[in-house]
Design a protein around this motif. Structure first.
Motif, PDB file in Angstrom:
ATOM      1  N   GLY A 253      35.402  83.064 101.056  1.00 37.97           N
ATOM      2  CA  GLY A 253      35.061  81.785 101.626  1.00 37.97           C
ATOM      3  C   GLY A 253      36.571  81.031 101.318  1.00 37.97           C
ATOM      4  O   GLY A 253      37.629  81.621 101.626  1.00 37.97           O
ATOM      5  N   PHE A 254      36.412  79.831 100.663  1.00 40.27           N
ATOM      6  CA  PHE A 254      37.701  79.073 100.619  1.00 40.27           C
ATOM      7  C   PHE A 254      37.107  78.392  99.365  1.00 40.27           C
ATOM      8  O   PHE A 254      36.034  78.257  98.871  1.00 40.27           O
ATOM      9  N   TRP A 255      38.422  77.977  98.500  1.00 42.90           N
ATOM     10  CA  TRP A 255      38.436  76.993  97.626  1.00 42.90           C
ATOM     11  C   TRP A 255      38.948  75.630  97.387  1.00 42.90           C
ATOM     12  O   TRP A 255      39.726  75.520  98.043  1.00 42.90           O
ATOM     13  N   ILE A 256      38.251  74.719  96.685  1.00 43.21           N
ATOM     14  CA  ILE A 256      38.473  73.410  96.764  1.00 43.21           C
ATOM     15  C   ILE A 256      38.092  72.848  95.687  1.00 43.21           C
ATOM     16  O   ILE A 256      36.989  73.166  94.768  1.00 43.21           O
ATOM     17  N   ALA A 257      38.660  71.711  95.069  1.00 38.64           N
ATOM     18  CA  ALA A 257      38.244  71.029  93.686  1.00 38.64           C
ATOM     19  C   ALA A 257      37.014  70.395  94.125  1.00 38.64           C
ATOM     20  O   ALA A 257      36.955  69.640  95.219  1.00 38.64           O
ATOM     21  N   GLY A 258      35.787  70.822  93.291  1.00 45.02           N
ATOM     22  CA  GLY A 258      34.463  69.964  93.360  1.00 45.02           C
ATOM     23  C   GLY A 258      34.012  69.889  91.992  1.00 45.02           C
ATOM     24  O   GLY A 258      34.835  69.492  91.001  1.00 45.02           O
ATOM     25  N   PRO A 259      32.949  70.391  91.634  1.00 50.73           N
ATOM     26  CA  PRO A 259      32.203  70.146  90.433  1.00 50.73           C
ATOM     27  C   PRO A 259      32.477  71.414  89.539  1.00 50.73           C
ATOM     28  O   PRO A 259      32.345  70.969  88.355  1.00 50.73           O
ATOM     29  N   GLU A 260      33.062  72.393  90.046  1.00 49.86           N
ATOM     30  CA  GLU A 260      33.302  73.458  89.094  1.00 49.86           C
ATOM     31  C   GLU A 260      34.677  73.907  88.811  1.00 49.86           C
ATOM     32  O   GLU A 260      35.690  74.227  89.550  1.00 49.86           O
ATOM     33  N   PRO A 261      35.380  73.579  87.502  1.00 52.67           N
ATOM     34  CA  PRO A 261      36.573  73.759  87.034  1.00 52.67           C
ATOM     35  C   PRO A 261      37.109  75.175  87.313  1.00 52.67           C
ATOM     36  O   PRO A 261      38.288  75.383  87.430  1.00 52.67           O
TER      37      PRO A 261
ATOM     38  N   TYR B   9      28.554  73.322 112.220  1.00 52.36           N
ATOM     39  CA  TYR B   9      29.821  73.948 111.646  1.00 52.36           C
ATOM     40  C   TYR B   9      30.025  73.775 110.312  1.00 52.36           C
ATOM     41  O   TYR B   9      30.285  74.451 109.622  1.00 52.36           O
ATOM     42  N   ARG B  10      29.870  72.307 109.961  1.00 52.12           N
ATOM     43  CA  ARG B  10      30.386  71.884 108.618  1.00 52.12           C
ATOM     44  C   ARG B  10      29.223  72.277 107.702  1.00 52.12           C
ATOM     45  O   ARG B  10      29.425  72.781 106.477  1.00 52.12           O
ATOM     46  N   ASP B  11      27.895  72.396 108.101  1.00 57.92           N
ATOM     47  CA  ASP B  11      27.121  72.994 106.986  1.00 57.92           C
ATOM     48  C   ASP B  11      27.055  74.454 106.842  1.00 57.92           C
ATOM     49  O   ASP B  11      27.064  74.802 105.792  1.00 57.92           O
ATOM     50  N   ALA B  12      27.594  75.296 107.777  1.00 55.82           N
ATOM     51  CA  ALA B  12      27.992  76.734 107.525  1.00 55.82           C
ATOM     52  C   ALA B  12      29.197  76.740 106.703  1.00 55.82           C
ATOM     53  O   ALA B  12      29.184  77.689 105.871  1.00 55.82           O
ATOM     54  N   LEU B  13      30.170  75.919 106.945  1.00 55.24           N
ATOM     55  CA  LEU B  13      31.570  75.989 106.203  1.00 55.24           C
ATOM     56  C   LEU B  13      31.269  75.656 104.930  1.00 55.24           C
ATOM     57  O   LEU B  13      31.613  76.360 103.810  1.00 55.24           O
ATOM     58  N   THR B  14      30.294  74.818 104.435  1.00 55.21           N
ATOM     59  CA  THR B  14      29.773  74.350 103.000  1.00 55.21           C
ATOM     60  C   THR B  14      29.341  75.468 102.441  1.00 55.21           C
ATOM     61  O   THR B  14      29.420  75.656 101.129  1.00 55.21           O
ATOM     62  N   GLY B  15      28.525  76.137 103.086  1.00 51.23           N
ATOM     63  CA  GLY B  15      27.833  77.556 102.400  1.00 51.23           C
ATOM     64  C   GLY B  15      28.949  78.597 101.987  1.00 51.23           C
ATOM     65  O   GLY B  15      28.627  79.491 101.039  1.00 51.23           O
ATOM     66  N   LEU B  16      30.102  78.238 102.427  1.00 50.74           N
ATOM     67  CA  LEU B  16      31.333  79.524 102.030  1.00 50.74           C
ATOM     68  C   LEU B  16      32.026  78.656 100.897  1.00 50.74           C
ATOM     69  O   LEU B  16      33.069  79.358 100.641  1.00 50.74           O
ATOM     70  N   ARG B  17      31.966  77.440 100.712  1.00 50.64           N
ATOM     71  CA  ARG B  17      32.864  76.751  99.713  1.00 50.64           C
ATOM     72  C   ARG B  17      32.724  77.340  98.563  1.00 50.64           C
ATOM     73  O   ARG B  17      31.830  77.660  97.544  1.00 50.64           O
ATOM     74  N   ASN B  18      34.061  77.606  97.648  1.00 50.61           N
ATOM     75  CA  ASN B  18      34.123  78.159  96.499  1.00 50.61           C
ATOM     76  C   ASN B  18      33.234  79.417  96.206  1.00 50.61           C
ATOM     77  O   ASN B  18      32.578  79.589  95.153  1.00 50.61           O
ATOM     78  N   GLN B  19      33.170  80.397  97.219  1.00 52.05           N
ATOM     79  CA  GLN B  19      32.811  81.719  97.201  1.00 52.05           C
ATOM     80  C   GLN B  19      33.754  82.586  97.510  1.00 52.05           C
ATOM     81  O   GLN B  19      34.641  82.552  98.235  1.00 52.05           O
ATOM     82  N   PRO B  20      33.800  83.861  97.011  1.00 50.00           N
ATOM     83  CA  PRO B  20      34.545  84.916  97.420  1.00 50.00           C
ATOM     84  C   PRO B  20      34.186  85.285  99.045  1.00 50.00           C
ATOM     85  O   PRO B  20      33.028  85.426  99.246  1.00 50.00           O
TER      86      PRO B  20
ATOM     87  N   ARG C  68      43.076  79.261 103.484  1.00 53.15           N
ATOM     88  CA  ARG C  68      41.645  80.072 103.380  1.00 53.15           C
ATOM     89  C   ARG C  68      40.787  79.127 104.226  1.00 53.15           C
ATOM     90  O   ARG C  68      39.776  79.919 105.051  1.00 53.15           O
ATOM     91  N   LEU C  69      40.825  77.963 104.131  1.00 52.02           N
ATOM     92  CA  LEU C  69      39.617  77.092 104.939  1.00 52.02           C
ATOM     93  C   LEU C  69      40.016  77.221 106.409  1.00 52.02           C
ATOM     94  O   LEU C  69      38.774  77.339 106.984  1.00 52.02           O
ATOM     95  N   ASP C  70      41.243  77.373 106.906  1.00 51.62           N
ATOM     96  CA  ASP C  70      41.267  77.398 108.064  1.00 51.62           C
ATOM     97  C   ASP C  70      40.880  78.508 108.707  1.00 51.62           C
ATOM     98  O   ASP C  70      40.418  78.881 109.838  1.00 51.62           O
TER      99      ASP C  70
END
Length: 273
Positions: free
Chosen positions: A178-186, A165-176, A136-138
């Motif tokens: 977008g993509f999912w990754i381990a961060g603050p949210e269980p 690019y990375r700023d735009a990508l961060t906006g899609l992190r752990n969002q429907p 999903r990240l790719d």
């Protein structure tokens, strides 16, 4: 367990944000991430986040064999959050995150979990290899990074485009969408790829960060069968040496466009028979 493990930072003397560890019947690999050049809101840093999460996860999956890997990861994320929510801004968009690969053997089966773009490579007794990677990240990145790939790696223009690019990508992190990754949210753990395979069908289990898998998925210099051949004959050190050799031959990313010339590289190779 017969395990070979090598982990190298992107550059000598630089902090390694990958983390890998083993315990009897279990292994984890995490690749920490942040937005390059951006404040994270965390006083501890990315390496602390990935190593702390990885240690707690490994402890959880070994101490609670009846608990799913998904629940173990959610618990570990929750525990890490409790360690630093009083000192760090965990609502910050660029707060530390990490990919996760985890495996646990028990009851004649191997359970696995993959979240983010690190890879689990399974080799079976019939000579077949199966790579489990969260794409999903790719997939999201491909939509955003064309301006980055047109510029030489290491140039000022590349750095500016990469930051956007990375700023735009961060906006899609752990969002429907977008993509999912381990961060603050269980809850991110609920979106991990999981599965179970018969243990006696496997000859080896390999966990790799994307600093190593670029030899296959970015450089197209090897396939998974060849990767396993190198690991079987020469071990993780040689596999990472081949990655570094390829990177050194294309330092400005003209042949293989990429965010950084070198990346942290980690291989954990577990031989089962």
């Amino acid at each position: 367990m017969r395990v070979a493990l090598t982990s190298l930072p992107a550059e000598p003397g630089q902090e390694n944000e990958d983390f890998a560890a083993v315990a009897p019947g279990a292994a984890v690999l995490l690749d920490g991430a942040s937005v390059a050049g951006a404040e994270t809101g965390c006083v501890h840093g990315v390496a602390w986040f990935s190593s702390t999460l990885g240690g707690l996860l490994l402890g959880g999956i070994t101490a609670h064999p009846a608990q799913s890997l998904t629940d173990c990861l959610a618990d570990a994320i929750r525990d890490v959050r409790s360690f630093h929510e009083g000192t760090c801004d965990l609502t910050y968009r660029a707060s530390p995150t990490s990919t996760v690969v985890a495996v646990r053997a028990g009851g004649g089966a191997l359970d696995y979990l993959v979240l983010g773009d690190s890879t689990l490579l399974l080799a079976d007794r019939d000579g077949k290899t199966t790579a489990v990677t969260d794409q999903r990240l790719d997939e999201v990145g491909e939509r955003l990074r064309e301006p980055v790939d047109q510029l030489p790696t290491g140039s000022a223009e590349h750095a500016a485009a990469l930051a956007e690019y990375r700023d735009a990508l961060t906006g899609l992190r752990n969002q429907p969408g977008g993509f999912w990754i381990a961060g603050p949210e269980p809850r991110a753990a609920e979106h991990a790829l999981t599965g179970t395979v018969p243990l006696d069908s496997l000859t080896s289990v390999t966990l790799l960060s994307d600093g190593v898998t670029r030899l296959v998925d970015s450089f197209d210099l090897a396939d998974w069968v060849r990767v396993l051949g190198v690991l079987s004959s020469s071990g993780p050190d040689e596999l990472i040496r081949q990655v570094r050799e390829a990177e050194a031959g294309d330092p400005d990313g003209r042949r293989w466009p990429r965010g950084k010339a070198h990346d942290d590289a980690t291989v954990l190779h577990w031989v089962l028979s």
